[in-house]
Scaffold this motif. Structure first.
Motif, PDB file in Angstrom:
ATOM      1  N   ILE A  59      16.859 -44.682 -25.047  1.00 28.83           N
ATOM      2  CA  ILE A  59      16.256 -43.968 -23.915  1.00 28.83           C
ATOM      3  C   ILE A  59      16.076 -44.913 -22.733  1.00 28.83           C
ATOM      4  O   ILE A  59      16.347 -44.558 -21.581  1.00 28.83           O
ATOM      5  CB  ILE A  59      14.908 -43.351 -24.328  1.00 28.83           C
ATOM      6  N   GLY A  60      15.615 -46.136 -23.022  1.00 25.59           N
ATOM      7  CA  GLY A  60      15.435 -47.117 -21.952  1.00 25.59           C
ATOM      8  C   GLY A  60      16.736 -47.440 -21.243  1.00 25.59           C
ATOM      9  O   GLY A  60      16.785 -47.547 -20.011  1.00 25.59           O
ATOM     10  N   LEU A  61      17.809 -47.584 -22.012  1.00 29.54           N
ATOM     11  CA  LEU A  61      19.122 -47.864 -21.418  1.00 29.54           C
ATOM     12  C   LEU A  61      19.597 -46.678 -20.578  1.00 29.54           C
ATOM     13  O   LEU A  61      20.195 -46.868 -19.507  1.00 29.54           O
ATOM     14  CB  LEU A  61      20.138 -48.182 -22.515  1.00 29.54           C
ATOM     15  N   ARG A  62      19.329 -45.464 -21.061  1.00 29.96           N
ATOM     16  CA  ARG A  62      19.721 -44.266 -20.307  1.00 29.96           C
ATOM     17  C   ARG A  62      18.975 -44.188 -18.974  1.00 29.96           C
ATOM     18  O   ARG A  62      19.564 -43.900 -17.921  1.00 29.96           O
ATOM     19  CB  ARG A  62      19.439 -43.014 -21.141  1.00 29.96           C
ATOM     20  N   ILE A  63      17.669 -44.418 -19.013  1.00 36.08           N
ATOM     21  CA  ILE A  63      16.866 -44.364 -17.785  1.00 36.08           C
ATOM     22  C   ILE A  63      17.295 -45.465 -16.820  1.00 36.08           C
ATOM     23  O   ILE A  63      17.357 -45.258 -15.600  1.00 36.08           O
ATOM     24  CB  ILE A  63      15.364 -44.489 -18.115  1.00 36.08           C
ATOM     25  N   SER A  64      17.619 -46.636 -17.364  1.00 35.83           N
ATOM     26  CA  SER A  64      18.025 -47.768 -16.517  1.00 35.83           C
ATOM     27  C   SER A  64      19.283 -47.460 -15.719  1.00 35.83           C
ATOM     28  O   SER A  64      19.502 -48.027 -14.640  1.00 35.83           O
ATOM     29  CB  SER A  64      18.252 -49.014 -17.377  1.00 35.83           C
ATOM     30  N   ARG A  65      20.114 -46.570 -16.238  1.00 40.98           N
ATOM     31  CA  ARG A  65      21.366 -46.235 -15.559  1.00 40.98           C
ATOM     32  C   ARG A  65      21.166 -45.302 -14.365  1.00 40.98           C
ATOM     33  O   ARG A  65      22.082 -45.111 -13.571  1.00 40.98           O
ATOM     34  CB  ARG A  65      22.331 -45.587 -16.549  1.00 40.98           C
ATOM     35  N   LYS A  66      19.967 -44.736 -14.228  1.00 40.50           N
ATOM     36  CA  LYS A  66      19.727 -43.837 -13.098  1.00 40.50           C
ATOM     37  C   LYS A  66      19.823 -44.621 -11.793  1.00 40.50           C
ATOM     38  O   LYS A  66      19.286 -45.732 -11.684  1.00 40.50           O
ATOM     39  CB  LYS A  66      18.355 -43.183 -13.229  1.00 40.50           C
ATOM     40  N   HIS A  72      12.038 -45.178  -6.419  1.00 39.94           N
ATOM     41  CA  HIS A  72      12.489 -46.408  -7.087  1.00 39.94           C
ATOM     42  C   HIS A  72      13.664 -47.005  -6.298  1.00 39.94           C
ATOM     43  O   HIS A  72      14.816 -46.930  -6.722  1.00 39.94           O
ATOM     44  CB  HIS A  72      12.937 -46.121  -8.525  1.00 39.94           C
ATOM     45  N   PRO A  73      13.359 -47.576  -5.119  1.00 41.91           N
ATOM     46  CA  PRO A  73      14.445 -48.106  -4.275  1.00 41.91           C
ATOM     47  C   PRO A  73      15.216 -49.255  -4.916  1.00 41.91           C
ATOM     48  O   PRO A  73      16.358 -49.513  -4.533  1.00 41.91           O
ATOM     49  CB  PRO A  73      13.705 -48.574  -3.011  1.00 41.91           C
TER      50      PRO A  73
END
Length: 297
Positions: A59-66, A72-73
């Motif tokens: 999940i963390g990796l998925r969110i990081s790809r946003k 979140h500039p």
């Protein structure tokens, strides 16, 4: 390869861990019930929580790809570090739970030796998890992923834990019945040790901590670039798996804007090629010593 591609590749490692942990946990718990092994049961419960930890990493990796947005500039890269922090909490909780159950069992009367099938199960799953560790470690190095490196450390710990479980169960066959719960105790200690190490590293990064030796290495690389007279200040911090560098470079005051800009491009290129750092904020200032020399002349 950019940071988003790295994060996408890192998801493969998380999925490999999830699949391996589901298989190992179901197998260990099932065999532990049949064979009556506390050590294997503890090992299986550990793998069950590892599934949750691996899902948190995914999940963390998925969110990081946003991509960056209005709120979140700088992007969402720290979600990866938070995922590693969540994984550490799960490991610490499970380790404490395993130890609290193992210590009373060591002194319990009427203990019986577990079936050796439990030992063979532990040995086979340790080989599987060592293979997963090797895969995730190489992928983490390739993608520079902290969350995946934390997952790899957990994989290695689980492989060692299963070997310890095998030793404990094998020893119990020779009427050393206390070895099975002792192995469960060692399992709990190793789980806590791994979780604590990951916790320390993630908190260090989330509070903008950075290794001074690495910072000096960056300073040396920049200082060696032609046109750089000296460096008055340099800072670095982690943003997920990425490193952000802020540096103040002193140059000859007679340099033109174009010449100064060329120096910044060389710095950026060296950081990218030698240190895999893509985010460098460079501030150019005239060297005061050079200005004083010219004033005296």
């Amino acid at each position: 390869m950019d940071v988003y591609s790295n994060l996408k590749q890192g998801e493969r490692g998380a999925w490999v861990s999830i699949i391996a942990y589901i298989f190992c946990s179901v197998l260990k718990i099932g065999v532990a019930i049949i064979a009556g092994s506390e050590a294997l049961m503890a090992d299986g419960l550990n793998n069950t929580t590892d599934v949750i930890a691996s899902v948190a990493v995914l999940i963390g990796l998925r969110i990081s790809r946003k991509p960056p947005d209005q709120d979140h500039p700088y992007g969402h890269f720290r979600a990866e570090t938070i995922a590693a922090l969540v994984a550490s909490f799960i490991m610490l909780f499970v380790g404490i739970d395993v130890i609290s159950g193992a210590i009373p069992s060591m002194f319990a009367p009427n203990q019986t030796a577990p079936g050796m099938i439990a030992g063979y199960t532990a040995l086979v799953t340790s080989i599987i998890m060592f293979g997963v560790y090797r895969y995730n470690r190489e992928l983490a190095k390739k993608t520079n992923s902290q969350a995946l490196m934390a997952a790899a450390a957990d994989n290695r710990s689980d492989a060692l834990v299963s070997i310890g479980t095998f030793v404990g169960i094998a020893g119990a066959q020779f009427q050393l019945l206390w070895l099975d719960p002792l192995a469960a105790l060692v399992v709990g200690i190793l789980i806590i040790k791994t979780g604590w190490g990951i916790f320390r590293e993630t908190v260090h990064r989330l509070t903008d901590g950075f290794d001074q030796a690495k910072l000096e290495d960056l300073r040396t690389s920049i200082a060696d670039i032609p046109g750089v007279v000296s460096i008055s200040d340099i800072k670095a911090r982690y943003h997920g798996s990425s490193v952000l560098v802020d540096v103040v470079v002193l140059v000859d005051p007679d340099l033109s804007v174009v010449e100064s800009h060329t120096i910044t491009e060389v710095i950026e290129e060296r950081m990218r090629l030698e240190h895999k750092i893509h985010d460098v904020h460079i501030h150019i200032e005239p060297c005061e010593e050079k200005l004083l020399e010219k004033a005296r002349d």
